[in-house]
Design a protein around this motif. Structure first.
Motif, mmCIF file in Angstrom:
data_model
loop_
_atom_site.group_PDB
_atom_site.id
_atom_site.type_symbol
_atom_site.label_atom_id
_atom_site.label_comp_id
_atom_site.label_asym_id
_atom_site.label_seq_id
_atom_site.Cartn_x
_atom_site.Cartn_y
_atom_site.Cartn_z
ATOM 1 N N LEU A 14 17.640 -27.308 -51.364
ATOM 2 C CA LEU A 14 19.087 -27.044 -51.299
ATOM 3 C C LEU A 14 19.823 -27.700 -52.456
ATOM 4 N N LEU A 15 19.377 -28.875 -52.861
ATOM 5 C CA LEU A 15 19.995 -29.567 -53.992
ATOM 6 C C LEU A 15 19.780 -28.781 -55.286
ATOM 7 N N ILE A 16 18.597 -28.219 -55.464
ATOM 8 C CA ILE A 16 18.313 -27.415 -56.656
ATOM 9 C C ILE A 16 19.161 -26.144 -56.663
ATOM 10 N N ALA A 75 12.678 -33.599 -46.350
ATOM 11 C CA ALA A 75 12.890 -33.979 -47.750
ATOM 12 C C ALA A 75 12.731 -32.774 -48.677
ATOM 13 N N SER A 76 11.760 -31.909 -48.411
ATOM 14 C CA SER A 76 11.571 -30.747 -49.274
ATOM 15 C C SER A 76 12.688 -29.725 -49.088
#
Length: 70
Positions: free
Chosen positions: A10-12, A4-5
């Motif tokens: 990667l999303l950020i 999850a982290s």
């Protein structure tokens, strides 16, 4: 590190890259080359899209009426 982290990191990063690309595409109209011209009669700096001078009212010889972006 959990999955999850890693996914959140990667999303950020992806969001940051997209934001930077979007900001680089935005340019003010005056910053584009050839957006302004000087009136040959009075010397006022006028937008290239205007058909005549805003100060003295004399028409310009060649006016670009297209507002399409390249």
């Amino acid at each position: 590190m959990s999955a999850a982290s890693i996914f959140l990191g990667l999303l950020i990063v992806l969001f940051t890259i997209l934001l930077i690309r979007w900001m680089l595409k935005l340019k003010p109209q005056a910053a584009r080359s050839g957006a302004l011209r000087m009136c040959p009669s009075c010397g006022l700096i006028t937008s290239r899209l205007k058909a005549s001078c805003m100060e003295c009212g004399k028409p310009f010889a060649a006016v670009l009426y297209s507002t399409s972006k390249k």
